[in-house]
Scaffold this motif. Structure first.
Motif, short mmCIF file in Angstrom:
data_model
loop_
_atom_site.label_atom_id
_atom_site.label_comp_id
_atom_site.label_asym_id
_atom_site.label_seq_id
_atom_site.Cartn_x
_atom_site.Cartn_y
_atom_site.Cartn_z
N TYR A 60 -41.87 -47.07 15.59
CA TYR A 60 -40.83 -46.32 14.87
C TYR A 60 -41.31 -45.60 13.60
CZ TYR A 60 -38.01 -49.37 17.84
OH TYR A 60 -37.47 -50.03 18.92
N GLU A 107 -40.93 -53.96 12.28
CA GLU A 107 -40.08 -53.02 13.01
C GLU A 107 -39.04 -53.80 13.79
OE1 GLU A 107 -43.20 -50.90 15.27
OE2 GLU A 107 -42.66 -49.16 14.05
N SER A 113 -37.99 -49.18 11.55
CA SER A 113 -38.53 -50.18 10.63
C SER A 113 -37.38 -50.76 9.82
CB SER A 113 -39.57 -49.56 9.71
OG SER A 113 -40.66 -49.06 10.45
#
Length: 333
Positions: A87, A265, A272
């Protein structure tokens, strides 16, 4: 980054046209003696100036002092010792979207630079940081944001991992050991803040070992113009320091976790953990970055404990400690 500062040429041109229009009307008035004609010129000029000031007061916030941002998200790395992150690049996109939102950060999109994955090499990050240092002005607000891996060097200094960073070893506790000259170390962030002229500046780092990666970045800054003596640290800015001194200057450095701690994450959040709640906090507290941090700190601890079984503790340094920094719509600061 070349957006025109202050009032636009269009505003000046319209004011001039308005002035000439009123002057021509009054100059051809058949019953005005010379002295009254001179008075009419003065009145017309006053009208034009009033129109110009009104145009300036209605100008967007970034016409009065720009809001500049460098937003970096790195999910993929050439050295496969650094695992791909789900992410980090998405975190950067979400942060940039908040900053550009007229109901969010209210940044001019032209003043937001986003570097993702292979764009965010160490040299490219430093080049953009240098550009901000060279072009920013004292009335500007500057935000630099990172989402990536954090790693230790062989000398136990933490840094931000770039897509071209190289590992030199593996530690069973902290993962890959990064080659120092290939990572973004805290000395680079320290130099950035030291030479940055913008009075309002923030560095947000969402990486593992975050507090170690930024240790000392803000504490050894030179005193800002008008900053009060140490004896006044708890009393607030020095009111005798002159206009704009002290009360308009603030440095905020925040990280997603302490040293020797992981920044997690979350599949549940699709982001996150720290960045997710920081953006939520910014929207909830109308851009107040410090209030948003404490909101994110509380929820990051909850989410990491519940989902991962480990506590993640975000960390902040604000200099001076009583000051706020607003990344929200005009009129909120």
């Amino acid at each position: 980054m070349g957006y025109h500062r202050g009032r636009s040429c269009y505003d000046y041109g319209m004011a001039r046209i308005e002035f000439e229009h009123h002057a021509k009307e009054l100059a051809h008035h058949p019953r005005l003696p010379l002295s009254r004609w001179v008075l009419a010129q003065i009145v017309a000029l006053a009208i034009a100036l009033a129109l110009l000031l009104a145009a300036g007061s209605l100008a967007p916030a970034w016409a009065q002092g720009r809001r500049l941002a460098l937003v970096v998200g790195i999910s993929a790395f050439k050295d496969k010792a650094f695992e791909t992150l789900r992410y980090a690049a998405s975190d950067a996109r979400q942060m940039a979207a908040y900053l550009a939102d007229p109901k969010g950060g209210c940044f001019n999109p032209k003043d937001i630079t986003v570097l993702l994955n292979e764009q965010a090499t160490k040299s490219n990050i430093l080049r953009h940081i240098q550009h901000i240092v060279l072009t920013s002005q004292p009335e500007d607000t500057v935000l630099v944001y990172f989402s990536s891996h954090g790693a230790y060097t062989p000398d136990h200094e933490a840094g931000i991992v770039c897509p071209d960073s190289r590992s030199v070893d593996q530690d069973w506790r902290f993962g890959p050991i990064v080659k120092p000259d290939t990572a973004l170390l805290r000395d680079s962030l320290h130099r950035f803040l030291r030479y940055l002229r913008a009075a309002k500046r923030a560095v947000v780092v969402d990486v593992c070992h975050g507090a170690d990666a930024t240790a000392g970045v803000s504490c050894t800054l030179p005193k800002l113009d008008g900053y009060p003596p140490e004896s006044e640290m708890e009393a607030g800015p020095d009111k005798n320091a002159g206009p704009g001194a002290g009360e308009d200057q603030v440095t905020v450095v925040m990280t997603s976790c302490l040293g020797r701690e992981r920044a997690w994450e979350s599949r549940q959040l699709g982001a996150s953990i720290f960045t997710y709640y920081l953006i939520q906090g910014l929207r909830h507290f109308e851009g107040n970055l410090v209030e948003a941090f404490y909101y994110a700190q509380e929820w990051t601890q909850r989410q990491s404990s519940n989902e991962k079984g480990w506590c993640q503790m975000p960390y902040i340094v604000t200099h001076p400690p009583w000051q706020r920094l607003i990344l929200g719509p005009p009129g909120k600061s």
